[in-house]
Scaffold this active site. Structure first.
Site, short mmCIF file in Angstrom:
data_model
loop_
_atom_site.label_atom_id
_atom_site.label_comp_id
_atom_site.label_asym_id
_atom_site.label_seq_id
_atom_site.Cartn_x
_atom_site.Cartn_y
_atom_site.Cartn_z
N GLN A 94 0.86 -1.19 0.00
CA GLN A 94 0.00 0.00 0.00
C GLN A 94 0.89 1.24 0.00
O GLN A 94 0.41 2.35 -0.11
CB GLN A 94 -0.88 0.01 1.25
CG GLN A 94 -1.86 -1.14 1.32
CD GLN A 94 -2.45 -1.25 2.72
OE1 GLN A 94 -3.44 -0.63 3.04
NE2 GLN A 94 -1.84 -2.07 3.56
N HIS A 112 -1.56 1.48 -4.25
CA HIS A 112 -1.96 2.88 -4.03
C HIS A 112 -1.10 3.86 -4.84
O HIS A 112 -1.11 5.06 -4.55
CB HIS A 112 -1.90 3.23 -2.54
CG HIS A 112 -3.00 2.56 -1.73
ND1 HIS A 112 -2.97 2.45 -0.36
CD2 HIS A 112 -4.16 1.98 -2.13
CE1 HIS A 112 -4.07 1.82 0.05
NE2 HIS A 112 -4.79 1.52 -1.00
N CYS A 120 -0.76 12.78 -16.26
CA CYS A 120 -1.62 13.90 -16.65
C CYS A 120 -3.02 13.63 -16.10
O CYS A 120 -3.47 12.49 -16.09
CB CYS A 120 -1.65 14.01 -18.16
SG CYS A 120 -2.77 15.31 -18.74
P1 OAD Z 1 -1.40 3.12 9.04
O1 OAD Z 1 -0.70 4.38 9.40
O2 OAD Z 1 -2.88 3.10 9.12
O3 OAD Z 1 -0.90 1.93 9.97
C1 OAD Z 1 0.46 1.69 10.15
C2 OAD Z 1 0.61 0.42 10.95
O4 OAD Z 1 2.01 0.18 11.07
C3 OAD Z 1 0.06 0.49 12.38
O5 OAD Z 1 -0.77 -0.62 12.60
C4 OAD Z 1 1.29 0.42 13.25
O6 OAD Z 1 1.07 -0.36 14.44
C5 OAD Z 1 2.27 -0.30 12.36
N1 OAD Z 1 3.69 -0.01 12.64
C6 OAD Z 1 4.28 1.08 13.18
N2 OAD Z 1 5.60 0.93 13.27
C7 OAD Z 1 5.88 -0.31 12.78
C8 OAD Z 1 7.08 -1.07 12.62
N3 OAD Z 1 8.28 -0.61 12.97
N4 OAD Z 1 6.96 -2.31 12.08
C9 OAD Z 1 5.76 -2.82 11.70
N5 OAD Z 1 4.61 -2.13 11.85
C10 OAD Z 1 4.66 -0.91 12.38
O7 OAD Z 1 -0.86 2.70 7.61
P2 OAD Z 1 -1.50 1.71 6.52
O8 OAD Z 1 -2.28 0.63 7.18
O9 OAD Z 1 -0.44 1.35 5.58
O10 OAD Z 1 -3.61 5.22 1.67
O11 OAD Z 1 -2.51 2.69 5.81
C11 OAD Z 1 -3.25 2.22 4.73
C12 OAD Z 1 -3.51 3.36 3.79
O12 OAD Z 1 -4.12 4.44 4.50
C13 OAD Z 1 -2.26 3.99 3.19
O13 OAD Z 1 -1.79 3.29 2.06
C14 OAD Z 1 -2.74 5.34 2.81
C15 OAD Z 1 -3.47 5.67 4.09
O14 OAD Z 1 -4.42 6.67 4.03
C16 OAD Z 1 -3.61 6.16 0.72
O15 OAD Z 1 -2.96 7.18 0.80
C17 OAD Z 1 -4.51 5.85 -0.43
#
Ligand code: OAD
Length: 234
Positions: A94, A112, A120
């Protein structure tokens, strides 16, 4: 964890947490990006129509942060896994950074989009490599067709990329692993439920994700610390 069997197909889904130890902020959580920016003001088609300069300011800042980042042991462990499994690994991220590629992963599906690509907003010109940071007062870059150049990112309200390939791989996988993702953004949050019951489902991250009940194994800890051991056993 038992070794992967010769006929296992492995699907790995990574989220912002896999890049956290490389210095790229996650979205949710204490210093998360969405604490300082409102999604609807910087990451939606509406935001782009209303204030494209603010959108470019946000993505230029993210390009700057990501260009200073280097892969961490979690990215490296996944690149090593690809060497071992080759086509039996499907790596879906993602994340819009390029740290999986910098670590050596060759086949990465960016559902994503990609931070270092632009396209564009009017014509069908293919997305192109772009590391520029746009200074908002200098205006929005334009395509030859007159359209505006936008980040190649899937914004809220848009459809993620490569969903056909992704669901094809989910349908075939026998091991599903999610790393560093909070399990709240669809459709990625439902991938585990899609495979549950017929694939081993493993989560890696410091805290349980919102969809933890769908996983059969949760390995709590930082990806950079847990993954090298966990995947080393494969
Ligand atoms: P989040 O910010 O929602 O979640 C990040 C996750 O990473 C959390 O569950 C943390 O516990 C975990 N985390 C933090 N440090 C870590 C580490 N050192 N090792 C492993 N895990 C760790 O991010 P995503 O779930 O990726 O979309 O978010 C999904 C989507 O929401 C993103 O791709 C983005 C966002 O809005 C778009 O921009 C379309």
């Amino acid at each position: 964890m038992p070794a992967i069997a010769p006929d296992d197909q492995v699907f790995v889904l990574t989220g912002a947490g896999v890049s956290a130890e490389s210095g790229i902020p996650t979205f949710r959580g204490v210093n998360g990006l969405w604490r300082n920016y409102r999604i609807e003001e910087v990451a939606s088609p509406r935001a782009w129509h209303r204030d494209p300069r603010l959108v470019w300011e946000f993505y230029s800042m993210r390009r700057q942060v990501a260009s200073a980042a280097r892969p961490n042991p979690a990215h490296l462990a996944l690149a090593k896994l690809e060497k071992k499994l080759q086509q039996r690994l499907f790596l879906c991220t993602q994340n819009v950074d390029n740290l999986h590629e910098l670590a050596g992963s060759r086949q990465v599906v960016h559902m994503h989009g990609e931070l270092f690509k632009s396209r564009c907003d009017a014509c069908s010109r293919a997305p192109f490599h772009d590391t520029s940071t746009y200074d908002p007062p200098a205006g929005i870059p334009r395509c030859e067709c007159g359209g505006r150049i936008r980040p190649h990112i899937c914004w809220f309200g848009e459809t993620p990329f490569e969903l056909d390939r992704i669901f094809g791989a989910l349908n075939e996988c026998t091991v599903f692993m999610a790393v560093g993702t909070s399990g709240v953004v669809e459709p990625a949050a439902s991938f585990v439920a899609h495979v549950a019951g017929r694939a081993r489902t493993i989560y890696v991250g410091p805290e349980e994700p919102a969809n933890a009940s769908s996983f059969t194994e949760c390995h709590l800890g930082k990806a950079g610390e847990v993954l090298p051991d966990l995947l080393g056993a494969f």
